[in-house]
Design a protein around this motif. Structure first.
Motif, PDB file in Angstrom:
ATOM      1  N   LEU A   1      -1.669  14.371   1.319  1.00 31.68           N
ATOM      2  CA  LEU A   1      -1.205  12.981   1.484  1.00 31.68           C
ATOM      3  C   LEU A   1      -2.347  12.047   1.130  1.00 31.68           C
ATOM      4  O   LEU A   1      -3.385  12.052   1.797  1.00 31.68           O
ATOM      5  CB  LEU A   1      -0.764  12.798   2.946  1.00 31.68           C
ATOM      6  CG  LEU A   1      -0.194  11.461   3.375  1.00 31.68           C
ATOM      7  CD1 LEU A   1       1.058  11.111   2.587  1.00 31.68           C
ATOM      8  CD2 LEU A   1       0.140  11.503   4.875  1.00 31.68           C
ATOM      9  N   VAL A   2      -2.156  11.266   0.078  1.00 32.98           N
ATOM     10  CA  VAL A   2      -3.250  10.428  -0.432  1.00 32.98           C
ATOM     11  C   VAL A   2      -2.765   9.024  -0.798  1.00 32.98           C
ATOM     12  O   VAL A   2      -1.609   8.839  -1.167  1.00 32.98           O
ATOM     13  CB  VAL A   2      -3.888  11.066  -1.694  1.00 32.98           C
ATOM     14  CG1 VAL A   2      -4.525  12.402  -1.372  1.00 32.98           C
ATOM     15  CG2 VAL A   2      -2.863  11.242  -2.809  1.00 32.98           C
ATOM     16  N   PRO A   3      -3.668   8.036  -0.703  1.00 38.73           N
ATOM     17  CA  PRO A   3      -3.290   6.686  -1.142  1.00 38.73           C
ATOM     18  C   PRO A   3      -3.172   6.647  -2.671  1.00 38.73           C
ATOM     19  O   PRO A   3      -3.950   7.320  -3.363  1.00 38.73           O
ATOM     20  CB  PRO A   3      -4.470   5.814  -0.691  1.00 38.73           C
ATOM     21  CG  PRO A   3      -5.372   6.680   0.104  1.00 38.73           C
ATOM     22  CD  PRO A   3      -5.046   8.098  -0.193  1.00 38.73           C
TER      23      PRO A   3
ATOM     24  N   LYS B   1       0.875  -1.177   0.000  1.00 35.95           N
ATOM     25  CA  LYS B   1       0.000   0.000   0.000  1.00 35.95           C
ATOM     26  C   LYS B   1       0.904   1.216   0.000  1.00 35.95           C
ATOM     27  O   LYS B   1       1.947   1.214   0.670  1.00 35.95           O
ATOM     28  CB  LYS B   1      -0.904   0.006   1.224  1.00 35.95           C
ATOM     29  CG  LYS B   1      -1.987  -1.047   1.155  1.00 35.95           C
ATOM     30  CD  LYS B   1      -2.822  -1.052   2.401  1.00 35.95           C
ATOM     31  CE  LYS B   1      -3.856  -2.173   2.342  1.00 35.95           C
ATOM     32  NZ  LYS B   1      -4.519  -2.375   3.625  1.00 35.95           N
ATOM     33  N   CYS B   2       0.503   2.246  -0.746  1.00 40.01           N
ATOM     34  CA  CYS B   2       1.374   3.416  -0.896  1.00 40.01           C
ATOM     35  C   CYS B   2       0.614   4.704  -0.639  1.00 40.01           C
ATOM     36  O   CYS B   2      -0.574   4.813  -0.964  1.00 40.01           O
ATOM     37  CB  CYS B   2       1.933   3.477  -2.315  1.00 40.01           C
ATOM     38  SG  CYS B   2       2.756   1.964  -2.823  1.00 40.01           S
ATOM     39  N   MET B   3       1.310   5.665  -0.060  1.00 44.48           N
ATOM     40  CA  MET B   3       0.746   7.001   0.177  1.00 44.48           C
ATOM     41  C   MET B   3       1.715   8.020  -0.409  1.00 44.48           C
ATOM     42  O   MET B   3       2.923   7.948  -0.164  1.00 44.48           O
ATOM     43  CB  MET B   3       0.628   7.277   1.674  1.00 44.48           C
ATOM     44  CG  MET B   3      -0.355   6.373   2.377  1.00 44.48           C
ATOM     45  SD  MET B   3      -1.949   7.170   2.501  1.00 44.48           S
ATOM     46  CE  MET B   3      -2.691   6.131   3.768  1.00 44.48           C
TER      47      MET B   3
ATOM     48  N   ALA C   1       2.842  12.029  -0.792  1.00 50.77           N
ATOM     49  CA  ALA C   1       2.762  13.390  -0.237  1.00 50.77           C
ATOM     50  C   ALA C   1       3.261  14.398  -1.262  1.00 50.77           C
ATOM     51  O   ALA C   1       4.318  14.205  -1.868  1.00 50.77           O
ATOM     52  CB  ALA C   1       3.600  13.496   1.030  1.00 50.77           C
TER      53      ALA C   1
END
Lengths: 133, 139
Positions: free
Chosen positions: B32-34, B18-20, B22
């Motif tokens: 900051l979003v997935p 899973k990645c976020m 910025a």
């Protein structure tokens, strides 16, 4: 100052959710780290433990801004922007939280970061960017 | 410019990560979003599909090109990749490639959106986020 809704509080309280904290350096470089200990102390306050915070803590002490993002296994996701309030090594609440963190991780926090909630957004696929508070 | 270590490439190629992402807003707060579609392009670039013309794309378009990406690998590993936007593609081979995988997925999820652009990020730094080596520079 803003208040998180019950759904956002629930997401931040979910131990299976991915939680990331982003900060910015004085030179404008973003930093994003996984912080599993992010927790809503109340609807207006976010806390997280300093287990090995380096750049994040440095940035917070310099410009006080941070953003937390949380992604639940259901893919519900939220973004909370906040202002760093204080870093506490000892105190009644801090000691209690540090004890819980130790129970969970077997790691002793160096202290607890306290931050005030300023803005809340949905980042879920169904309504990305919608301001919630 | 930095090269992605093999373990970061392997994590990004897997389907459990899973990645976020910025980016920097105009007032120097962070967005900051997935991001679900992040993958490596060679060993020094990353690319992801932008399906919404939102704050992230706006920040990149307005010239604030520095990004930080937190990558979570189950159960307890993580990496941070810092980089700079190289380009936003709205046509071409990479765009078609992402569109052919992401658009059907969006449709399956009942979402009325399609790939608008593909962002290509040049990797500048890579750090470990796994305790006890969190903060150590890997590249």
């Amino acid at each position: 100052m803003a208040e998180m809704s019950t759904e956002v509080v629930a997401a931040l309280s979910d131990p299976s959710a991915l939680k990331v904290v982003a900060t910015i350096s004085p030179a404008g470089v973003p930093n994003a780290v996984i912080v599993a200990t992010v927790f809503p102390l109340d609807p207006k306050t976010i806390i997280f433990a300093d287990l090995k915070l380096g750049k994040t803590k440095e940035n917070l002490l310099q410009n006080r801004r941070f953003t937390v993002a949380v992604l639940r296994p259901s893919l519900d996701s939220y973004q909370v922007r906040g202002t760093f309030n204080r870093f506490e090594e000892r105190g009644q609440v801090t000691d209690m939280i540090a004890e819980k963190v130790f129970e969970m991780s077997r790691l002793q926090p160096r202290g607890i970061v306290y931050g005030a909630v300023e803005e809340v957004y949905s980042t879920s696929l169904s309504n990305p960017g919608t301001r919630l508070a | 410019m930095a090269k992605l270590p093999e373990e970061v490439i392997e994590t990004l190629e897997g389907d459990q990560k899973k990645c976020m992402l910025a980016t920097v807003n105009e007032d120097e707060t962070l967005n900051l979003v997935p991001i679900g579609s992040l993958r490596p392009i060679g060993d020094d670039k990353l690319a992801y599909a932008c399906c919404f013309d939102g704050k992230t794309t706006g920040n990149l378009r307005e010239g604030r090109k520095k990004v930080a990406i937190a990558i979570w690998k189950p159960r307890l590993e993580g990496f941070q990749v810092k980089g700079t936007l190289q380009e936003l593609c709205d046509s071409g081979e990479l765009f078609d490639e992402f569109s052919s995988t992401v658009n059907p997925l969006m449709e399956t999820m009942g979402l009325d959106c399609r790939v608008q652009h593909v962002a290509v990020i040049r990797v500048t730094e890579v750090y470990a986020l796994t305790i006890p080596v969190a903060g150590e520079r890997m590249a």
